[in-house]
Write a protein that holds these residues in place. Structure first.
Motif, PDB file in Angstrom:
ATOM      1  N   VAL A 161       0.836  -1.202   0.000  1.00 23.10           N
ATOM      2  CA  VAL A 161       0.000   0.000   0.000  1.00 23.10           C
ATOM      3  C   VAL A 161       0.870   1.251   0.000  1.00 23.10           C
ATOM      4  CG1 VAL A 161      -1.592   1.364   1.408  1.00 23.10           C
ATOM      5  CG2 VAL A 161      -2.044  -1.052   1.013  1.00 23.10           C
ATOM      6  N   GLU A 162       1.929   1.263   0.773  1.00 23.83           N
ATOM      7  CA  GLU A 162       2.814   2.424   0.803  1.00 23.83           C
ATOM      8  C   GLU A 162       3.400   2.715  -0.574  1.00 23.83           C
ATOM      9  OE1 GLU A 162       4.318   2.091   5.482  1.00 23.83           O
ATOM     10  OE2 GLU A 162       5.595   1.374   3.851  1.00 23.83           O
ATOM     11  N   THR A 163       3.750   1.658  -1.301  1.00 21.93           N
ATOM     12  CA  THR A 163       4.277   1.832  -2.655  1.00 21.93           C
ATOM     13  C   THR A 163       3.218   2.401  -3.588  1.00 21.93           C
ATOM     14  OG1 THR A 163       5.822  -0.006  -2.355  1.00 21.93           O
ATOM     15  CG2 THR A 163       5.341   0.643  -4.619  1.00 21.93           C
ATOM     16  N   LEU A 164       1.997   1.916  -3.485  1.00 22.36           N
ATOM     17  CA  LEU A 164       0.904   2.430  -4.316  1.00 22.36           C
ATOM     18  C   LEU A 164       0.612   3.890  -4.011  1.00 22.36           C
ATOM     19  CD1 LEU A 164      -1.524  -0.641  -4.212  1.00 22.36           C
ATOM     20  CD2 LEU A 164      -0.167   0.149  -6.167  1.00 22.36           C
ATOM     21  N   VAL A 165       0.664   4.259  -2.741  1.00 28.17           N
ATOM     22  CA  VAL A 165       0.437   5.656  -2.357  1.00 28.17           C
ATOM     23  C   VAL A 165       1.506   6.549  -2.989  1.00 28.17           C
ATOM     24  CG1 VAL A 165       0.433   7.274  -0.419  1.00 28.17           C
ATOM     25  CG2 VAL A 165      -0.772   5.090  -0.215  1.00 28.17           C
ATOM     26  N   GLN A 166       2.759   6.090  -2.968  1.00 28.88           N
ATOM     27  CA  GLN A 166       3.844   6.852  -3.584  1.00 28.88           C
ATOM     28  C   GLN A 166       3.646   7.009  -5.091  1.00 28.88           C
ATOM     29  OE1 GLN A 166       7.356   4.678  -2.464  1.00 28.88           O
ATOM     30  NE2 GLN A 166       7.195   5.252  -0.305  1.00 28.88           N
ATOM     31  N   GLN A 167       2.949   6.055  -5.702  1.00 25.81           N
ATOM     32  CA  GLN A 167       2.703   6.107  -7.139  1.00 25.81           C
ATOM     33  C   GLN A 167       1.481   6.950  -7.486  1.00 25.81           C
ATOM     34  OE1 GLN A 167       2.646   1.808  -7.703  1.00 25.81           O
ATOM     35  NE2 GLN A 167       4.593   1.916  -8.810  1.00 25.81           N
ATOM     36  N   GLY A 168       0.820   7.520  -6.483  1.00 25.04           N
ATOM     37  CA  GLY A 168      -0.254   8.471  -6.725  1.00 25.04           C
ATOM     38  C   GLY A 168      -1.607   7.886  -7.041  1.00 25.04           C
ATOM     39  N   VAL A 169      -1.948   6.739  -6.466  1.00 31.47           N
ATOM     40  CA  VAL A 169      -3.263   6.151  -6.742  1.00 31.47           C
ATOM     41  C   VAL A 169      -4.361   6.933  -6.043  1.00 31.47           C
ATOM     42  CG1 VAL A 169      -2.287   3.847  -7.071  1.00 31.47           C
ATOM     43  CG2 VAL A 169      -3.134   4.522  -4.803  1.00 31.47           C
ATOM     44  N   ALA A 170      -5.535   6.953  -6.656  1.00 31.71           N
ATOM     45  CA  ALA A 170      -6.690   7.640  -6.079  1.00 31.71           C
ATOM     46  C   ALA A 170      -7.440   6.768  -5.100  1.00 31.71           C
ATOM     47  CB  ALA A 170      -7.628   8.097  -7.190  1.00 31.71           C
ATOM     48  N   GLY A 171      -7.289   5.465  -5.224  1.00 30.53           N
ATOM     49  CA  GLY A 171      -7.940   4.496  -4.355  1.00 30.53           C
ATOM     50  C   GLY A 171      -7.323   3.135  -4.591  1.00 30.53           C
ATOM     51  N   ILE A 172      -7.621   2.185  -3.706  1.00 29.60           N
ATOM     52  CA  ILE A 172      -6.988   0.869  -3.779  1.00 29.60           C
ATOM     53  C   ILE A 172      -8.031  -0.232  -3.639  1.00 29.60           C
ATOM     54  CG2 ILE A 172      -5.328  -0.706  -2.701  1.00 29.60           C
ATOM     55  CD1 ILE A 172      -3.799   1.759  -1.712  1.00 29.60           C
ATOM     56  N   VAL A 173      -7.926  -1.242  -4.510  1.00 27.46           N
ATOM     57  CA  VAL A 173      -8.693  -2.476  -4.385  1.00 27.46           C
ATOM     58  C   VAL A 173      -7.790  -3.496  -3.709  1.00 27.46           C
ATOM     59  CG1 VAL A 173      -9.873  -4.345  -5.588  1.00 27.46           C
ATOM     60  CG2 VAL A 173     -10.043  -1.993  -6.456  1.00 27.46           C
ATOM     61  N   VAL A 174      -8.145  -3.915  -2.500  1.00 25.78           N
ATOM     62  CA  VAL A 174      -7.376  -4.951  -1.806  1.00 25.78           C
ATOM     63  C   VAL A 174      -8.019  -6.285  -2.158  1.00 25.78           C
ATOM     64  CG1 VAL A 174      -6.661  -5.881   0.427  1.00 25.78           C
ATOM     65  CG2 VAL A 174      -6.616  -3.413   0.035  1.00 25.78           C
ATOM     66  N   ALA A 175      -7.477  -6.930  -3.179  1.00 26.12           N
ATOM     67  CA  ALA A 175      -8.075  -8.153  -3.738  1.00 26.12           C
ATOM     68  C   ALA A 175      -7.446  -9.394  -3.137  1.00 26.12           C
ATOM     69  CB  ALA A 175      -7.949  -8.147  -5.256  1.00 26.12           C
ATOM     70  N   THR A 176      -7.462  -9.482  -1.833  1.00 27.11           N
ATOM     71  CA  THR A 176      -6.941 -10.636  -1.111  1.00 27.11           C
ATOM     72  C   THR A 176      -7.742 -10.762   0.172  1.00 27.11           C
ATOM     73  OG1 THR A 176      -4.918 -11.630  -0.151  1.00 27.11           O
ATOM     74  CG2 THR A 176      -5.135  -9.219  -0.029  1.00 27.11           C
ATOM     75  N   SER A 177      -7.417 -11.723   1.002  1.00 28.41           N
ATOM     76  CA  SER A 177      -8.180 -11.926   2.232  1.00 28.41           C
ATOM     77  C   SER A 177      -7.280 -12.506   3.307  1.00 28.41           C
ATOM     78  CB  SER A 177      -9.372 -12.865   1.982  1.00 28.41           C
ATOM     79  OG  SER A 177      -8.904 -14.171   1.637  1.00 28.41           O
ATOM     80  N   GLY A 178      -7.798 -12.577   4.524  1.00 29.16           N
ATOM     81  CA  GLY A 178      -7.041 -13.132   5.637  1.00 29.16           C
ATOM     82  C   GLY A 178      -6.592 -12.065   6.620  1.00 29.16           C
ATOM     83  N   GLN A 179      -5.959 -12.494   7.683  1.00 29.75           N
ATOM     84  CA  GLN A 179      -5.552 -11.576   8.742  1.00 29.75           C
ATOM     85  C   GLN A 179      -4.498 -10.585   8.278  1.00 29.75           C
ATOM     86  OE1 GLN A 179      -4.380 -13.982  12.094  1.00 29.75           O
ATOM     87  NE2 GLN A 179      -6.477 -14.630  12.545  1.00 29.75           N
ATOM     88  N   HIS A 180      -3.692 -10.968   7.298  1.00 24.89           N
ATOM     89  CA  HIS A 180      -2.620 -10.066   6.864  1.00 24.89           C
ATOM     90  C   HIS A 180      -3.148  -8.800   6.198  1.00 24.89           C
ATOM     91  CE1 HIS A 180      -3.342 -11.520   2.764  1.00 24.89           C
ATOM     92  NE2 HIS A 180      -2.539 -10.561   2.332  1.00 24.89           N
ATOM     93  N   VAL A 181      -4.421  -8.805   5.788  1.00 31.71           N
ATOM     94  CA  VAL A 181      -5.006  -7.630   5.147  1.00 31.71           C
ATOM     95  C   VAL A 181      -4.973  -6.425   6.082  1.00 31.71           C
ATOM     96  CG1 VAL A 181      -7.193  -6.686   4.279  1.00 31.71           C
ATOM     97  CG2 VAL A 181      -6.431  -8.947   3.540  1.00 31.71           C
ATOM     98  N   SER A 182      -4.899  -6.666   7.374  1.00 29.14           N
ATOM     99  CA  SER A 182      -4.863  -5.570   8.343  1.00 29.14           C
ATOM    100  C   SER A 182      -3.696  -4.625   8.083  1.00 29.14           C
ATOM    101  CB  SER A 182      -4.777  -6.122   9.772  1.00 29.14           C
ATOM    102  OG  SER A 182      -3.564  -6.857   9.954  1.00 29.14           O
ATOM    103  N   GLY A 183      -2.586  -5.154   7.594  1.00 27.87           N
ATOM    104  CA  GLY A 183      -1.441  -4.310   7.280  1.00 27.87           C
ATOM    105  C   GLY A 183      -1.748  -3.325   6.175  1.00 27.87           C
ATOM    106  N   ALA A 184      -2.473  -3.784   5.165  1.00 31.65           N
ATOM    107  CA  ALA A 184      -2.853  -2.913   4.051  1.00 31.65           C
ATOM    108  C   ALA A 184      -3.835  -1.843   4.509  1.00 31.65           C
ATOM    109  CB  ALA A 184      -3.465  -3.746   2.927  1.00 31.65           C
ATOM    110  N   LEU A 185      -4.810  -2.237   5.311  1.00 30.02           N
ATOM    111  CA  LEU A 185      -5.831  -1.295   5.752  1.00 30.02           C
ATOM    112  C   LEU A 185      -5.238  -0.218   6.662  1.00 30.02           C
ATOM    113  CD1 LEU A 185      -8.858  -3.663   6.469  1.00 30.02           C
ATOM    114  CD2 LEU A 185      -8.066  -2.671   4.308  1.00 30.02           C
ATOM    115  N   ALA A 186      -4.304  -0.612   7.522  1.00 23.64           N
ATOM    116  CA  ALA A 186      -3.676   0.352   8.419  1.00 23.64           C
ATOM    117  C   ALA A 186      -2.867   1.377   7.626  1.00 23.64           C
ATOM    118  CB  ALA A 186      -2.788  -0.370   9.431  1.00 23.64           C
TER     119      ALA A 186
END
Length: 491
Positions: A161-186
């Motif tokens: 997610v940090e890399t995507l933010v640096q690339q200037g995305v307007a929004g993000i689709v988190v197309a995965t699942s499980g407990q590790h998704v918490s890292g992306a959401l944070a």
């Protein structure tokens, strides 16, 4: 269209109304006026040359698919042990999606999990995002998808997610699942970037388009029918909240699928002794304490265990959690030598190809999605999200849920008339989208973090090829997944 694909520094992947008057709803356009006539304002800066180029693009693509659609214009009957749709509607030409006031070069991020990491079961399903990108392009909306692999870990998800933010995305689709998704959401919350998660539960920092936890529990209970003593086998998914079970087997770290299946068979009344034990020993070995089985865990593990349960001749109802609707379930079941003609039950909402069999607006919307998928698959230059395989190799598994997540974020960009994440977040929270807005699946109301309006229901599956997707000749083509649809006998 160019695409930037980067690998975040993650572990190796081994093992209502639509808001204010400024809101521009996503508008489906087609060459046919059978449903409705809609003219969408493309903005005051659109030049005549651009209009002519856009019309040529749409006409060329539509013509190509009309030819393809003729091949699949046959009546299809789904035959399973449930109330299946009786007739199929042929796939129509893909309908462009036009969203007004989207700045050129808008970027939408996509996070996937490659390899065998947690959430990797959705990697092929996530390719539906590319169908949204193509349909938007046909409608003259310039959007670029930027993909990151999170490796299935919390740290990897955060870095993705940090890399995507640096690339200037307007929004993000988190197309995965499980407990590790918490890292992306944070990470997204810190950056103030909106997230739509099609395969994960809702959180304070993200919108989910998956069924709510409560509706899933209710659907699982209905799927169990009259079972009085169900056995839950935890393969890594945990105990579904609100589900009542009598027994629990913790098999999260159990690698011996055959032994696990034999144990389940014994507990459900299958004679696993072959008559070799007599008296009390035989009675104890054959004692049954469970009249149904619920599998909870990654789709691949569920598929492998279902194959083993088939071999062990287990006959009690086996209910699968929604991970089984991922392409990985079918692939694992097939690889383990299981039969695709079994009586499968899972839970969720209808987002599969079977929706295209209906003659209503929702059926036409799914048919349009599948038409767009065919156009993309017929494009020899089209690649998957990570750019390492042709799209045609993953077309069989590309899923409407990821498509709709992209459509929602782009609709929010159009509503905000900007790509700044804060503005997009505010606009997304006001959106109420339906089939007429470009969605292929059920309606979504982003006034709630649980955006899906439709509650989960019991799903049945069919292995019959509906003929609505192109067949791939690629050696590494994704396994065509089972087609899931509502089992009306369990509503």
């Amino acid at each position: 269209m160019s695409r930037h694909t980067d690998r975040a520094d993650a572990p190796a992947p081994e093992p209502t109304a639509a808001g204010s008057d400024a809101v521009d709803r996503a508008t489906i356009s087609s060459d046919s006026a059978a449903d409705r006539d809609t003219d969408t304002d493309a903005g005051p800066d659109t030049a005549p040359d651009s209009d002519r180029k856009r019309r040529r693009t749409v006409v060329i693509a539509s013509t190509a698919v009309l030819a393809a659609a003729a091949v699949v214009a046959a009546i299809v009957v789904v035959r399973v042990n449930a109330d299946a749709p009786a007739e199929a509607v042929s796939a129509t030409a893909p309908v462009p999606i036009t969203v007004g006031h989207v700045p050129d070069g808008t970027k939408i991020g996509v996070v996937v999990t490659l390899g065998d990491g947690e959430g990797s079961e959705w990697a092929d399903a996530a390719q539906g995002a590319l169908v949204a990108e193509r349909r938007l392009a046909l409608g003259g909306t310039d959007v670029q998808l930027v993909t990151q692999n999170d490796g299935g870990s919390v740290d990897g998800a955060r870095k993705a997610v940090e890399t995507l933010v640096q690339q200037g995305v307007a929004g993000i689709v988190v197309a995965t699942s499980g407990q590790h998704v918490s890292g992306a959401l944070a990470a997204a919350s810190i950056a103030g970037v909106p997230v739509v998660a099609p395969y994960a539960a809702a959180a304070d920092d993200a919108w989910s388009t998956a069924p709510s936890t409560d509706s899933v529990a209710s659907a699982l209970q209905r799927a169990l029918g009259r079972a009085q003593s169900p056995l839950l086998v935890d393969l890594g998914g945990g105990a579904p909240a609100g589900l009542r079970v009598a027994h629990l087997v913790d098999a999260v770290r159990d690698p011996d699928t055959a032994a696990l299946a034999a144990s389940i068979a014994q507990r459900t009344g299958v004679d696993t002794t072959n008559g070799t034990l007599d008296g009390a020993a035989g009675a104890q070995a054959g004692a049954a304490d469970s009249d149904a089985v619920v599998l909870s865990g990654p789709g691949a593990r569920q598929g492998a265990l279902v194959a083993a349960l088939q071999a062990a001749k287990v006959t009690v109802p086996v209910v699968l959690t929604s991970d089984a609707t991922s392409p990985a379930f079918t692939a694992a079941l097939t690889q383990a030598g299981g039969s695709l003609s079994g009586d499968f039950r899972s839970v969720g909402v209808e987002t599969d190809d079977a929706r295209a069999l209906a003659t209503d607006a929702e059926g036409r919307a799914m048919s349009a999605y599948l038409g767009g998928l065919r156009v993309l698959a017929d494009d020899a230059g089209a690649k998957n999200l990570t750019g390492d395989r042709p799209f045609s190799a993953v077309a069989a598994a590309a899923d409407a849920r990821s498509h709709d997540a992209v459509v929602a974020l782009v609709a929010a960009v159009g509503s905000a008339r900007a790509v700044e994440p804060a503005a997009v977040t505010d606009a997304l929270a006001r959106l109420d989208l339906q089939a007429r807005d470009g969605l292929a699946g059920p309606a979504l109301d982003f006034g709630s973090r649980e955006a899906l309006r439709t509650p989960a229901t019991v799903l049945a599956a069919s292995s019959q090829d509906l003929g609505l997707r192109p067949a791939s000749t690629s050696d590494d083509a994704a396994t065509a997944p089972l087609v899931w649809f509502a089992d009306t006998s369990r509503r």
